[in-house]
Write a protein that holds these residues in place. Structure first.
Motif, PDB file in Angstrom:
ATOM      1  N   ARG A   9       0.866  -1.183   0.000  1.00  0.00           N
ATOM      2  CA  ARG A   9       0.000   0.000   0.000  1.00  0.00           C
ATOM      3  C   ARG A   9       0.901   1.231   0.000  1.00  0.00           C
ATOM      4  NH1 ARG A   9      -1.834  -3.492   4.147  1.00  0.00           N
ATOM      5  NH2 ARG A   9      -3.899  -4.396   3.771  1.00  0.00           N
ATOM      6  N   HIS A  10       0.517   2.249  -0.778  1.00  0.00           N
ATOM      7  CA  HIS A  10       1.369   3.436  -0.937  1.00  0.00           C
ATOM      8  C   HIS A  10       0.702   4.666  -0.339  1.00  0.00           C
ATOM      9  CE1 HIS A  10       4.305   1.801  -4.049  1.00  0.00           C
ATOM     10  NE2 HIS A  10       3.489   0.797  -3.784  1.00  0.00           N
ATOM     11  N   PHE A  11       1.502   5.466   0.372  1.00  0.00           N
ATOM     12  CA  PHE A  11       0.999   6.685   1.027  1.00  0.00           C
ATOM     13  C   PHE A  11       1.976   7.826   0.753  1.00  0.00           C
ATOM     14  CE2 PHE A  11      -0.285   2.937   3.328  1.00  0.00           C
ATOM     15  CZ  PHE A  11      -1.623   3.134   3.619  1.00  0.00           C
ATOM     16  N   ARG A  12       1.456   8.962   0.337  1.00  0.00           N
ATOM     17  CA  ARG A  12       2.281  10.144   0.134  1.00  0.00           C
ATOM     18  C   ARG A  12       2.219  11.001   1.397  1.00  0.00           C
ATOM     19  NH1 ARG A  12       6.482  11.486  -2.452  1.00  0.00           N
ATOM     20  NH2 ARG A  12       5.646  10.285  -4.218  1.00  0.00           N
ATOM     21  N   ILE A  13       3.370  11.190   2.070  1.00  0.00           N
ATOM     22  CA  ILE A  13       3.389  11.948   3.328  1.00  0.00           C
ATOM     23  C   ILE A  13       4.247  13.205   3.237  1.00  0.00           C
ATOM     24  CG2 ILE A  13       2.913   9.913   4.728  1.00  0.00           C
ATOM     25  CD1 ILE A  13       5.876   9.934   5.571  1.00  0.00           C
ATOM     26  N   GLY A  14       4.897  13.418   2.104  1.00  0.00           N
ATOM     27  CA  GLY A  14       5.704  14.616   1.914  1.00  0.00           C
ATOM     28  C   GLY A  14       6.029  14.782   0.448  1.00  0.00           C
ATOM     29  N   ARG A  15       6.470  15.979   0.088  1.00  0.00           N
ATOM     30  CA  ARG A  15       6.780  16.248  -1.322  1.00  0.00           C
ATOM     31  C   ARG A  15       7.754  15.229  -1.880  1.00  0.00           C
ATOM     32  NH1 ARG A  15       5.248  17.863  -6.144  1.00  0.00           N
ATOM     33  NH2 ARG A  15       7.016  18.513  -7.434  1.00  0.00           N
ATOM     34  N   ARG A  16       8.712  14.813  -1.095  1.00  0.00           N
ATOM     35  CA  ARG A  16       9.718  13.856  -1.537  1.00  0.00           C
ATOM     36  C   ARG A  16       9.746  12.606  -0.655  1.00  0.00           C
ATOM     37  NH1 ARG A  16       9.394  16.198  -5.500  1.00  0.00           N
ATOM     38  NH2 ARG A  16      10.917  17.483  -6.628  1.00  0.00           N
ATOM     39  N   THR A  17       8.613  12.306  -0.022  1.00  0.00           N
ATOM     40  CA  THR A  17       8.583  11.156   0.888  1.00  0.00           C
ATOM     41  C   THR A  17       7.316  10.347   0.696  1.00  0.00           C
ATOM     42  OG1 THR A  17       9.738  12.536   2.501  1.00  0.00           O
ATOM     43  CG2 THR A  17       8.876  10.424   3.282  1.00  0.00           C
ATOM     44  N   LYS A  18       7.514   9.039   0.600  1.00  0.00           N
ATOM     45  CA  LYS A  18       6.395   8.119   0.440  1.00  0.00           C
ATOM     46  C   LYS A  18       6.596   6.939   1.375  1.00  0.00           C
ATOM     47  CE  LYS A  18       5.868   5.735  -3.489  1.00  0.00           C
ATOM     48  NZ  LYS A  18       5.441   5.371  -4.862  1.00  0.00           N
ATOM     49  N   VAL A  19       5.489   6.383   1.857  1.00  0.00           N
ATOM     50  CA  VAL A  19       5.522   5.182   2.689  1.00  0.00           C
ATOM     51  C   VAL A  19       4.904   4.040   1.888  1.00  0.00           C
ATOM     52  CG1 VAL A  19       4.742   4.079   4.824  1.00  0.00           C
ATOM     53  CG2 VAL A  19       5.294   6.523   4.805  1.00  0.00           C
ATOM     54  N   VAL A  20       5.590   2.895   1.871  1.00  0.00           N
ATOM     55  CA  VAL A  20       5.048   1.691   1.235  1.00  0.00           C
ATOM     56  C   VAL A  20       4.913   0.632   2.317  1.00  0.00           C
ATOM     57  CG1 VAL A  20       5.305  -0.031  -0.569  1.00  0.00           C
ATOM     58  CG2 VAL A  20       6.233   2.273  -0.912  1.00  0.00           C
ATOM     59  N   MET A  21       3.698   0.127   2.487  1.00  0.00           N
ATOM     60  CA  MET A  21       3.370  -0.807   3.563  1.00  0.00           C
ATOM     61  C   MET A  21       3.146  -2.212   3.006  1.00  0.00           C
ATOM     62  SD  MET A  21       2.539  -0.243   6.905  1.00  0.00           S
ATOM     63  CE  MET A  21       1.807   1.389   6.760  1.00  0.00           C
ATOM     64  N   GLY A  22       3.875  -3.183   3.543  1.00  0.00           N
ATOM     65  CA  GLY A  22       3.683  -4.559   3.119  1.00  0.00           C
ATOM     66  C   GLY A  22       2.315  -5.083   3.508  1.00  0.00           C
ATOM     67  N   ARG A  23       1.721  -5.909   2.628  1.00  0.00           N
ATOM     68  CA  ARG A  23       0.400  -6.472   2.913  1.00  0.00           C
ATOM     69  C   ARG A  23       0.468  -7.898   3.453  1.00  0.00           C
ATOM     70  NH1 ARG A  23      -1.879  -4.494  -2.864  1.00  0.00           N
ATOM     71  NH2 ARG A  23       0.134  -5.428  -3.384  1.00  0.00           N
ATOM     72  N   ASN A  24       1.646  -8.503   3.350  1.00  0.00           N
ATOM     73  CA  ASN A  24       1.831  -9.851   3.881  1.00  0.00           C
ATOM     74  C   ASN A  24       3.327 -10.070   4.086  1.00  0.00           C
ATOM     75  OD1 ASN A  24       2.916 -10.658   1.249  1.00  0.00           O
ATOM     76  ND2 ASN A  24       0.777 -10.657   0.561  1.00  0.00           N
TER      77      ASN A  24
END
Length: 334
Positions: free
Chosen positions: A232-247
């Motif tokens: 799962r992908h989340f944009r938290i800053g202009r140059r920062t993203k979080v990618v969350m594992g699903r399993n």
């Protein structure tokens, strides 16, 4: 003198049949396969690349696997001939591939290029008018042979010169694959490869993620697009993203994909997915990433939690609160 053709071998049935038709005429064939971060063909282990290599080995022909590079990403960002239903620049993509094939044809001393294209099979890139545009802009006018639909077009140079017997080429058109199945039976082609795979660029659910990479990247790289298939992908800053594992499998892939300066977060007190923080980092951004992570754990809403951080081989931890509700998390999700 034996003539030689360069074949675009995608791993699909059509390109496999095109190669077989030419081999039956005594033409020497060398295959080209292009890998892409946007391919969704997921046959066991390696998808279309694996299928193309398998077909080449079965037919006993050489194959060269090439990567679509950063220049291809620029084509996606700004295609001359526009997009299909998603961000798929199908016409520009075919021109790109055939330009590469032309270069390789000249380097390898081959005489012409073949593809498995079928007139009318794909609504954007296999119409009669777009097929002409593709041939012209790739620089392969007269030297691009489409064996499965050849009789719908004027004879190419290989046909005019007698290198290829036009009478033994096909006149397939349209979206039905009945004639291909019959031809496969006639030519003893077994174990059909995946039907050309799929492309993330056509999937509307991925368009937002793809645009996000273009909008937030100073320099495009293939790795950022490959990552779109994970988690799962989340944009938290202009140059920062979080990618969350699903399993657990995705957690392991994300952990291996993390680069220098990027951080991996886990909830210390219980079972947790891995959150990869990609791009620029700061204490505030790490805390926001941790709060997103906590929404996918069993941490009590509003409760304090300890987050384990791994960055460049160093381990640390910090405390935060499970403070984001579902709506706040979804607002950040791509």
């Amino acid at each position: 003198m034996q003539r030689k053709a360069i074949a675009l071998l995608s791993g699909g049935l059509d390109s496999t049949l095109a190669v077989k038709v030419l081999l039956e005429q005594g033409i020497a064939v060398e295959a080209l396969n292009f890998t892409s971060p946007f391919c969704t063909c997921t046959g066991k282990n390696a998808g279309c690349k694996s299928e193309a290599v398998r077909v080449a080995e079965e037919f006993k022909i050489p194959i060269k696997v090439m990567n679509k590079g950063a220049d291809y990403l620029e084509i996606i960002r700004n295609p001359k001939h526009g997009y299909g239903k998603g961000m798929n620049p199908c016409v520009d993509c075919r021109i790109y591939l055939l330009k590469k094939a032309k270069e390789y044809m000249e380097e390898s001393g081959a005489d012409f290029v073949i593809t498995g294209e079928v007139l009318g099979q794909r609504p954007m890139s296999q119409r009669r008018d777009t097929l002409r545009v593709i041939e012209r802009e790739s620089g392969l006018e007269g030297l691009l042979l489409r064996p499965l639909s050849a009789k719908h077009f004027n004879p190419t140079i290989p046909e005019q010169e007698g290198w290829v017997d036009r009478d033994k080429l096909l006149s397939i058109s349209g979206r039905s694959r009945k004639e291909q199945f019959e031809l496969a039976e006639e030519l003893d082609v077994k174990n059909y490869p995946c039907p050309a795979g799929g492309c993330l660029l056509t999937e509307l659910s991925f368009v937002g993620k793809i645009r996000d990479v273009f909008d937030h990247s100073d320099q495009l790289n293939l790795r950022d697009f490959r990552m779109l298939k994970l988690g799962r992908h989340f944009r938290i800053g202009r140059r920062t993203k979080v990618v969350m594992g699903r399993n657990e499998a995705e957690n392991e892939l994300l952990e291996r994909a993390i680069q220098a300066g990027e951080a991996a977060l886990r909830w210390q007190e219980g079972k947790s997915p891995l959150a990869a923080v990609m791009g620029e980092s700061s204490p505030e951004l790490l805390e926001r990433a941790a709060q997103i992570l906590l929404r996918y754990t069993k941490a009590e809403p509003g409760a304090a939690a300890t987050i384990a951080v791994t960055c460049d081989g160093a381990e640390s931890e910090f405390c935060t609160t499970n403070a984001l509700d579902e709506a706040a998390v979804e607002a950040l999700r791509l």
